[in-house]
Scaffold this active site. Structure first.
Site, mmCIF file in Angstrom:
data_model
loop_
_atom_site.group_PDB
_atom_site.id
_atom_site.type_symbol
_atom_site.label_atom_id
_atom_site.label_comp_id
_atom_site.label_asym_id
_atom_site.label_seq_id
_atom_site.Cartn_x
_atom_site.Cartn_y
_atom_site.Cartn_z
ATOM 1 N N SER A 20 22.082 -34.683 28.630
ATOM 2 C CA SER A 20 20.642 -34.881 28.542
ATOM 3 C C SER A 20 20.277 -36.298 28.999
ATOM 4 O O SER A 20 20.557 -36.664 30.141
ATOM 5 C CB SER A 20 20.189 -34.595 27.099
ATOM 6 O OG SER A 20 18.794 -34.474 27.023
ATOM 7 N N ASP A 65 17.734 -23.759 30.979
ATOM 8 C CA ASP A 65 17.432 -25.004 30.274
ATOM 9 C C ASP A 65 16.294 -25.740 30.980
ATOM 10 O O ASP A 65 16.488 -26.299 32.068
ATOM 11 C CB ASP A 65 18.688 -25.878 30.238
ATOM 12 C CG ASP A 65 18.487 -27.168 29.452
ATOM 13 O OD1 ASP A 65 17.354 -27.431 29.017
ATOM 14 O OD2 ASP A 65 19.469 -27.918 29.292
ATOM 15 N N HIS A 98 19.984 -25.805 25.642
ATOM 16 C CA HIS A 98 20.175 -27.225 25.970
ATOM 17 C C HIS A 98 21.337 -27.846 25.205
ATOM 18 O O HIS A 98 21.747 -28.965 25.504
ATOM 19 C CB HIS A 98 18.884 -28.002 25.671
ATOM 20 C CG HIS A 98 18.929 -29.431 26.135
ATOM 21 N ND1 HIS A 98 19.116 -29.791 27.457
ATOM 22 C CD2 HIS A 98 18.821 -30.601 25.445
ATOM 23 C CE1 HIS A 98 19.120 -31.111 27.564
ATOM 24 N NE2 HIS A 98 18.948 -31.628 26.363
#
Length: 454
Positions: free
Chosen positions: A282, A340, A390
């Site tokens: 991320s 995602d 995610h």
């Protein structure tokens, strides 16, 4: 008959390139030479190549076994795994997927070691000393020795109702490690690893929503005002800890440049090859990309190949940033769950795909653009669950599955649907880490960011 040394074959290939590339720009000649060397080295070690066929052909019963052993050896193909040929034809290779999953687990160690207990004296820092951190999170056999912890201090505006001194306070963001002698032998080279976690703290969430671009200005010789990156990621990377809690360690950037440079140049004579692997999930994927660009601008990728493995990472900069990364030879493999939406941010509507049209082309330099090669994954079992699609654990599990590379899914209803899913995700996250005063700011910030308006 002896095997022909791979380095000799690679050198010959590089020399063969010289006449036809003599008139090309220096950067282009360097890239083509590196690619030729990589391909020649791979050919020299591959089963059935000219240098090995004389040995293998007489023993046809062993040919399949030799081919399997070679294809399963990380040491035999480490340069390809690290992206020397931009992972061409390798995205579904079991060795690549296994290695990328291994790096994902080393990133996951950051989450397991991060202290989220507000009552703890190590709150928002690592729960363990670096000598035993990997062991404490169940990775004693990971094959790496942690050499330094890295702290980042986002310089974002906050209000008094938030935790005290959030702006400018350093938080543990990851670690630097180097492969042990045993792992070095397995990998075929000494590996310097930088591992970044994703967004956890309130200040980091705010930094993620600072979606305006600003010039990176990391090139020491040329500020390159056209090369722009997301301001929140840049703040995390370049802002120093104003509280001096870590002995004046400096910014995340300063800590990393010192340690990575030291490790690159401190290799011993037992390992002539060194790689630098930057892995992050991320927001950590964005920081890994910034660091790779920074190291390449400083020329450190000429001393050792530098590779990014990004898991669920967002876009980082504009088209000029991508072009400069390509010019410098930055190698980045973006592992993306096709469901995602974080991987489509920022710039859901205005990005590298939409700005190809004549109407939107004038805004191309102001739109976010992904860097590197995408390795798409898919998992129907997580459809509709944004937290699951995610989650780093989902990414690692998908990489471990014996399945083909997934096609890139559509947005499931367009950019508006992505915005809705992302805002729902932020709603759930802020419930545990953010006070109510931020609701309006987050809703507006998320909308502006995903629209790519600033």
């Amino acid at each position: 008959m002896a095997f022909a040394p791979a380095t000799t074959t690679a050198a010959a290939a590089a020399m063969a390139l010289t006449p036809q590339c003599a008139k090309l720009p220096a950067a282009t000649r360097q890239r083509r030479t590196r690619t030729a060397i990589c391909r020649a080295a791979a050919t020299a070690t591959a089963p059935g190549s000219a240098s090995t066929s004389a040995v293998v052909a007489p023993v046809t019963a062993r040919r399949g076994a030799r081919r399997t052993a070679s294809s399963s050896s990380v040491a035999a193909m480490w340069r390809q795994v690290q992206g020397c040929d931009d992972w061409e034809g390798l995205l579904d290779h079991p060795v690549l997927r296994s290695e990328v999953a291994r790096y994902g687990e080393l990133v996951d160690a950051c989450y397991k070691a991060f202290d989220l207990d507000p009552a703890s004296r190590r709150h928002h820092n690592c729960k363990y000393g670096k000598e035993r951190m990997l062991e404490e999170v169940g990775m004693a056999g990971a094959g790496y020795e942690v050499t330094k912890y890295i702290y980042a201090a986002p310089d974002v505006m906050t209000v008094p109702t938030m935790e005290a001194s959030t702006s400018g306070r350093g938080r543990w963001i990851g670690y630097v490690a180097v492969s042990t002698p045993e792992m070095t032998r397995r990998l075929g080279r000494r590996d310097v690893l930088v591992s970044f976690r994703g967004t956890v703290t309130p200040a980091e969430w705010l930094a993620n929503l600072m979606s305006s671009m600003e010039p990176a200005r990391l090139d020491p010789c040329d500020p390159r005002p056209d090369v722009k990156v997301e301001s929140g990621f840049l703040s995390l990377y370049t802002s120093a800890d104003k509280t001096c809690r870590f002995g004046g360690a400096g910014s995340c950037r300063e800590q990393l440049l010192r340690e990575v440079s030291r490790l690159i140049h401190s290799g011993d004579s037992h390992s002539s090859d060194t790689s630098v692997t930057l892995a992050g999930h991320s927001m950590g994927g964005a920081l890994a990309t910034l660091l790779a660009y920074d190291l390449a601008e400083l020329g450190l990728n000429r001393a050792a190949p530098i590779t990014v493995f990004s898991f669920g990472g967002p876009r980082v900069g504009n088209a000029a940033f991508k072009a400069r990364c390509d010019e410098l030879g930055v190698k980045a493999l973006r592992v993306a769950n096709v469901r995602d939406p974080i991987t489509r941010m920022p710039g859901v509507f205005l990005n590298e795909a939409t700005t190809g049209t004549a109407v939107l082309r004038p805004w191309r330099e102001s739109c976010y653009t992904h860097v590197g090669v995408e390795l798409p994954l898919d998992d129907l079992s997580s459809v509709g669950d944004l937290a699951a699609v995610h989650d780093l654990g989902t990414y690692i599990a998908l990489l471990r599955k014996p399945m083909a590379v997934a096609p890139r899914a559509d947005d499931g209803g367009g950019g508006g649907a992505v915005i809705g899913r992302v805002l729902a995700f932020v709603d759930r996250q802020r419930a545990s880490v953010m006070p109510p005063w931020q609701d309006a700011a987050l809703q507006m910030g998320g909308l502006v960011q995903t629209l790519g308006l600033i």
